[in-house]
Design a protein around this motif. Structure first.
Motif, PDB file in Angstrom:
ATOM      1  N   ALA A  50     103.319  15.382  73.715  1.00  0.00           N
ATOM      2  CA  ALA A  50     104.207  17.312  74.648  1.00  0.00           C
ATOM      3  C   ALA A  50     102.622  17.716  75.076  1.00  0.00           C
ATOM      4  O   ALA A  50     102.153  17.537  74.253  1.00  0.00           O
ATOM      5  N   ASP A  51     102.725  18.251  76.349  1.00  0.00           N
ATOM      6  CA  ASP A  51     101.815  19.104  76.671  1.00  0.00           C
ATOM      7  C   ASP A  51     101.732  20.552  76.279  1.00  0.00           C
ATOM      8  O   ASP A  51     100.855  21.559  76.409  1.00  0.00           O
ATOM      9  N   ARG A  52     103.104  20.646  75.762  1.00  0.00           N
ATOM     10  CA  ARG A  52     103.966  22.079  75.278  1.00  0.00           C
ATOM     11  C   ARG A  52     103.673  22.075  74.011  1.00  0.00           C
ATOM     12  O   ARG A  52     105.549  21.235  74.590  1.00  0.00           O
ATOM     13  N   ILE A  53     104.389  23.126  73.240  1.00  0.00           N
ATOM     14  CA  ILE A  53     105.412  22.488  72.386  1.00  0.00           C
ATOM     15  C   ILE A  53     105.084  23.689  71.984  1.00  0.00           C
ATOM     16  O   ILE A  53     104.278  24.909  71.899  1.00  0.00           O
ATOM     17  N   VAL A  54     106.929  23.969  71.841  1.00  0.00           N
ATOM     18  CA  VAL A  54     108.140  25.366  71.378  1.00  0.00           C
ATOM     19  C   VAL A  54     108.026  24.717  69.937  1.00  0.00           C
ATOM     20  O   VAL A  54     109.261  24.187  70.306  1.00  0.00           O
ATOM     21  N   PHE A  55     108.225  26.055  69.610  1.00  0.00           N
ATOM     22  CA  PHE A  55     108.668  25.997  67.681  1.00  0.00           C
ATOM     23  C   PHE A  55     109.487  27.116  67.647  1.00  0.00           C
ATOM     24  O   PHE A  55     109.502  28.136  68.354  1.00  0.00           O
ATOM     25  N   LEU A  56     111.236  26.739  67.852  1.00  0.00           N
ATOM     26  CA  LEU A  56     112.383  27.640  67.676  1.00  0.00           C
ATOM     27  C   LEU A  56     112.647  27.638  66.215  1.00  0.00           C
ATOM     28  O   LEU A  56     112.617  26.437  65.448  1.00  0.00           O
ATOM     29  N   ARG A  57     113.285  28.934  65.319  1.00  0.00           N
ATOM     30  CA  ARG A  57     113.376  29.683  64.312  1.00  0.00           C
ATOM     31  C   ARG A  57     115.228  30.353  64.854  1.00  0.00           C
ATOM     32  O   ARG A  57     114.993  30.762  65.517  1.00  0.00           O
ATOM     33  N   ASP A  58     115.988  29.714  64.780  1.00  0.00           N
ATOM     34  CA  ASP A  58     117.386  30.427  64.155  1.00  0.00           C
ATOM     35  C   ASP A  58     117.595  30.375  65.505  1.00  0.00           C
ATOM     36  O   ASP A  58     118.116  32.013  66.176  1.00  0.00           O
ATOM     37  N   GLY A  59     116.934  30.425  66.796  1.00  0.00           N
ATOM     38  CA  GLY A  59     117.748  30.314  68.200  1.00  0.00           C
ATOM     39  C   GLY A  59     116.123  30.765  68.908  1.00  0.00           C
ATOM     40  O   GLY A  59     116.768  31.296  69.802  1.00  0.00           O
ATOM     41  N   ARG A  60     115.217  31.644  68.335  1.00  0.00           N
ATOM     42  CA  ARG A  60     114.141  32.060  69.157  1.00  0.00           C
ATOM     43  C   ARG A  60     112.719  31.994  68.422  1.00  0.00           C
ATOM     44  O   ARG A  60     112.991  30.569  67.868  1.00  0.00           O
ATOM     45  N   ILE A  61     112.357  31.660  68.889  1.00  0.00           N
ATOM     46  CA  ILE A  61     110.806  31.628  69.809  1.00  0.00           C
ATOM     47  C   ILE A  61     109.436  31.820  68.116  1.00  0.00           C
ATOM     48  O   ILE A  61     109.657  33.037  68.769  1.00  0.00           O
ATOM     49  N   VAL A  62     109.101  31.155  67.960  1.00  0.00           N
ATOM     50  CA  VAL A  62     108.495  31.174  66.867  1.00  0.00           C
ATOM     51  C   VAL A  62     106.763  31.056  66.734  1.00  0.00           C
ATOM     52  O   VAL A  62     106.012  31.381  66.624  1.00  0.00           O
ATOM     53  N   ASP A  63     106.545  29.916  67.302  1.00  0.00           N
ATOM     54  CA  ASP A  63     105.595  29.546  68.101  1.00  0.00           C
ATOM     55  C   ASP A  63     105.476  29.193  68.456  1.00  0.00           C
ATOM     56  O   ASP A  63     106.794  27.982  69.527  1.00  0.00           O
ATOM     57  N   GLU A  64     104.448  28.254  69.844  1.00  0.00           N
ATOM     58  CA  GLU A  64     103.983  27.284  70.707  1.00  0.00           C
ATOM     59  C   GLU A  64     102.151  27.404  71.088  1.00  0.00           C
ATOM     60  O   GLU A  64     101.315  27.876  70.651  1.00  0.00           O
ATOM     61  N   SER A  65     102.235  26.145  71.556  1.00  0.00           N
ATOM     62  CA  SER A  65     101.069  25.707  71.228  1.00  0.00           C
ATOM     63  C   SER A  65     100.823  24.857  72.732  1.00  0.00           C
ATOM     64  O   SER A  65     101.808  24.066  73.058  1.00  0.00           O
ATOM     65  N   ARG A  66      99.874  24.694  72.712  1.00  0.00           N
ATOM     66  CA  ARG A  66      99.372  23.851  74.350  1.00  0.00           C
ATOM     67  C   ARG A  66      98.347  23.063  74.125  1.00  0.00           C
ATOM     68  O   ARG A  66      97.298  23.017  73.462  1.00  0.00           O
ATOM     69  N   ARG A  67      98.620  21.469  73.716  1.00  0.00           N
ATOM     70  CA  ARG A  67      97.277  20.226  73.820  1.00  0.00           C
ATOM     71  C   ARG A  67      97.812  19.042  74.325  1.00  0.00           C
ATOM     72  O   ARG A  67      98.848  18.781  75.147  1.00  0.00           O
ATOM     73  N   PRO A  68      96.977  18.138  74.293  1.00  0.00           N
ATOM     74  CA  PRO A  68      97.120  16.843  75.748  1.00  0.00           C
ATOM     75  C   PRO A  68      97.745  16.201  74.227  1.00  0.00           C
ATOM     76  O   PRO A  68      97.658  16.445  72.941  1.00  0.00           O
ATOM     77  N   ALA A  69      98.205  14.879  74.891  1.00  0.00           N
ATOM     78  CA  ALA A  69      98.821  14.268  74.255  1.00  0.00           C
ATOM     79  C   ALA A  69      97.523  12.821  73.804  1.00  0.00           C
ATOM     80  O   ALA A  69      97.660  12.134  74.453  1.00  0.00           O
ATOM     81  N   PRO A  70      97.844  13.077  72.725  1.00  0.00           N
ATOM     82  CA  PRO A  70      96.673  11.856  71.932  1.00  0.00           C
ATOM     83  C   PRO A  70      97.212  10.177  71.988  1.00  0.00           C
ATOM     84  O   PRO A  70      98.452   9.948  71.183  1.00  0.00           O
TER      85      PRO A  70
END
Length: 78
Positions: A50-70
């Protein structure tokens, strides 16, 4: 098809690794061609596409990152 939006909920969940990588290649090709894509997965190696990754825990965003797709995440087997 040539959809402008792709929603994929665990698209590789019940697939062997070779077929799963084929599916990920197809999805990435569509996104690179201009489609917007949302992928839900528990597989870190698939999320890394993914170009952007969003991590969810219990329905809330806990972290996110942007990176190229290797491409390096793919095995050489097709």
């Amino acid at each position: 098809g040539s959809r402008r939006l792709i929603l994929a909920d665990e698209p590789t969940g019940a697939l062997d690794s070779v077929t799963g990588e084929t599916v990920m290649r197809m999805l990435r090709t569509r996104v690179d061609a201009g489609a917007a894509g949302i992928l839900v997965t528990h597989e870190a190696r698939h999320a890394a596409w993914a170009d952007r990754i969003v991590f969810l825990r219990d329905g809330r965003i806990v972290d996110e990152s942007r990176r190229p797709a290797p491409e390096s995440l793919l095995s050489e087997t097709r």
